[in-house]
Design an enzyme around this catalytic site. Structure first.
Site, mmCIF file in Angstrom:
data_model
loop_
_atom_site.group_PDB
_atom_site.id
_atom_site.type_symbol
_atom_site.label_atom_id
_atom_site.label_comp_id
_atom_site.label_asym_id
_atom_site.label_seq_id
_atom_site.Cartn_x
_atom_site.Cartn_y
_atom_site.Cartn_z
ATOM 1 N N GLY A 242 -4.907 4.456 2.643
ATOM 2 C CA GLY A 242 -4.665 3.171 3.295
ATOM 3 C C GLY A 242 -5.863 2.250 3.251
ATOM 4 O O GLY A 242 -5.720 1.027 3.190
ATOM 5 N N LYS B 138 -26.195 15.328 7.215
ATOM 6 C CA LYS B 138 -27.205 16.345 6.927
ATOM 7 C C LYS B 138 -28.246 15.810 5.942
ATOM 8 O O LYS B 138 -29.436 16.139 6.039
ATOM 9 C CB LYS B 138 -26.529 17.589 6.353
ATOM 10 C CG LYS B 138 -27.500 18.709 5.991
ATOM 11 C CD LYS B 138 -26.783 19.964 5.531
ATOM 12 C CE LYS B 138 -27.780 21.061 5.186
ATOM 13 N NZ LYS B 138 -27.121 22.332 4.811
ATOM 14 N N HIS C 228 -20.808 8.501 52.451
ATOM 15 C CA HIS C 228 -21.521 9.649 51.902
ATOM 16 C C HIS C 228 -20.586 10.812 51.594
ATOM 17 O O HIS C 228 -20.860 11.967 51.914
ATOM 18 C CB HIS C 228 -22.652 10.076 52.837
ATOM 19 C CG HIS C 228 -23.619 8.977 53.132
ATOM 20 N ND1 HIS C 228 -24.406 8.385 52.159
ATOM 21 C CD2 HIS C 228 -23.897 8.316 54.284
ATOM 22 C CE1 HIS C 228 -25.138 7.436 52.707
ATOM 23 N NE2 HIS C 228 -24.842 7.374 53.989
#
Length: 509
Positions: free
Chosen positions: A34, A136, A273
């Site tokens: 595509g 790599k 809290h």
């Protein structure tokens, strides 16, 4: 010899412009499927991968790039004479730029009506392999996985300013990208096989935003989301007004929403809290908020409020009378928004108040992580056990269940006093249970008379029950299971107090 770029992307945004830029810099473009069609349709000169490999794309595109002429061109080190000799002997041309992003596995997975076959077909094989080969060999190959990098890459090639550091950053992004991709696939297969705690547990999160700081100003922080989010989440909430959320805002808001999901009737939860300072449930959301506010009008200041119904004008007027950090609701009426947006600093968030999912909760420790499924345990009228001579009245039982849902979300040791669908005293995070009870009783004051008490864990001795009886508590809900359970039962029977067991503990650390 022209330099060569291999381009194969699922996300085609900006790719035509990028490829055209490479052509203008005298690159030959090799492409697949595509992507090749998209480039050719845009009159960008490109050749197909089979012209490079001499081998056709087969098996519905499953096999096209896994070939020595592709990976030799990626992995061959230009500084290694042996590599260059082998490349020449095998007619392998170097590939200098690789632009790949992967089959849309995540998007397919969350699509409505998708089949298992469609999910499997969107596991990319060739794409990650090319990316890893190129990354790599980042010294010689520029590897691009993010469309946001197209412009700096083109500019760097044009100006001959691409550094080794930049190449390495692109390679690092690749390995994060493939790790994220593989983690999503791995977790999909976990759901298919039903394994809960495999030999390795791989998680991945995607960045939502950097935060100004962490829990304290000297700490750095960022907010990440689960890429496959099931159910409600602050990561997908829509912010309508106010400045960005902070680390503590997100923690507290999440706690408020988790509590809110326990209640089906109109309910309001105020949190400070990560502990609820007030919970109210009523016939209307305005009444529910008033109960939550009245439960602790001091602690709610600067807190976070979550509501499970649309905020109307009446509720908005009440909310606007105090300083709140955040208000979270499924929606706000137009008039409510008009009222609340007059306050510059308040954050207004909308999110779906769905039921909790059964996903896992991760808690980090130094060098490791604890994993458990979320505490979605609950009890109802039919599952509690009456252990005293007197059973609770229907009204007491409803208030006991209301308090039990609340105490589940209070830090242990936890005690909650409640009356008329309102928390009136919360004792949180104490080292002993009677200490938590005394805090809750002190907060309740005169309201404790005729209230009920919920404890997140059993009573190791009857002292907590004795403290409750002194102030007029009439009914108690607790898990049971202590060796000295009978002592608490005897004290309740002596004073006509009803007590029920849930058989379920709700420790929260």
């Amino acid at each position: 010899m022209k330099k060569r770029a291999l381009i194969s992307v699922s996300d085609k945004q900006k790719i035509v412009e990028f490829a055209q830029g490479l052509v203008e810099l005298d690159y030959e473009i090799v492409s697949t499927g595509g992507t090749l069609k998209a480039l050719q349709n845009a009159s960008v000169p490109a050749i197909s991968i089979d012209q490079v490999t001499g081998f056709p794309e087969i098996m519905d595109g499953r096999l096209k790039t896994l070939h020595p002429k592709v990976h030799g061109g990626l992995l061959g080190r230009r500084s290694n004479p042996d590599h260059l000799q082998q490349m020449e002997a095998n007619e392998i041309e170097p590939i200098d730029v690789v632009v790949v992003n992967l089959y849309p596995f995540k998007q397919t997975l969350v699509s409505e009506g998708v089949t298992k076959e469609e999910i499997i077909e969107n596991i990319d094989i060739g794409g990650p392999t090319m990316l890893r080969s190129a990354a790599k060999n980042f010294d010689d190959v520029l590897v691009v996985v993010d469309p946001e990098d197209y412009t700096p890459v083109l500019e760097g090639i044009k100006d001959a300013s691409i550094s080794l550091e930049f190449r390495q950053k692109l390679a690092a992004k690749v390995f994060r990208h493939t790790a994220n991709y593989d983690a999503i696939i791995a977790n999909y297969f976990l759901t298919q096989t039903g394994e809960k705690f495999p030999e390795t547990y791989t998680v991945t999160y995607e960045k939502v935003q950097s935060l100004r700081y962490g829990e304290n100003p000297h700490q750095v922080a960022a907010f990440y989301k689960n890429p496959i989010q099931n159910g409600m989440s602050l990561a997908t909430a829509k912010q309508l007004h106010g400045k960005e959320l902070s680390y503590n805002n997100i923690q507290d808001a999440n706690a408020a929403v988790e509590i809110l999901t326990e209640y089906d009737l109109p309910a309001a939860v105020a949190v400070k809290h990560m502990n609820p300072c007030g919970i109210g449930m009523a016939e209307s959301i305005a009444e529910a908020f008033q109960l939550a506010f009245d439960a602790d009008p001091i602690s709610i200041f600067g807190g976070i409020v979550a509501l499970n119904r649309e905020v109307d004008a009446q509720t908005a007027e009440k909310l606007s009378e105090i300083f709140l950090e955040i208000v979270i609701a499924p929606s706000f009426s137009e008039k409510a928004l008009e009222i609340l947006t007059q306050k510059k600093n308040i954050r207004l968030l909308t999110m779906e108040m769905a039921q909790k999912d059964e996903s896992f909760k991760l808690t980090t420790v130094d060098g490791g992580v604890l994993i458990q499924n979320k505490d979605i345990g609950s009890v109802d009228v039919g599952s509690v056990e009456v252990v005293t001579d007197r059973a609770p009245t229907e009204e007491e039982l409803q208030n006991l269940l209301f308090a039990w849902k609340a105490v589940k979300h209070v830090k242990s040791n936890a005690i909650v006093l409640a009356k008329d669908n309102q928390t009136i005293g919360v004792g949180a995070g104490q080292m002993n249970r009677v200490g938590a009870a005394r805090i809750a009783i002190e907060q309740a004051g005169d309201k404790a008379l005729g209230s009920v008490l919920a404890s997140d864990a059993f009573f190791p001795m009857p002292d907590t029950v004795e403290e409750a009886i002194k102030v007029g508590v009439t009914a108690i809900i607790q898990p049971g299971g202590s060796k000295r359970d009978q002592d608490s039962i005897d004290v309740c029977n002596e004073h006509g107090i009803a007590m029920v067991y849930t058989g379920m503990r709700h420790f929260k650390h």
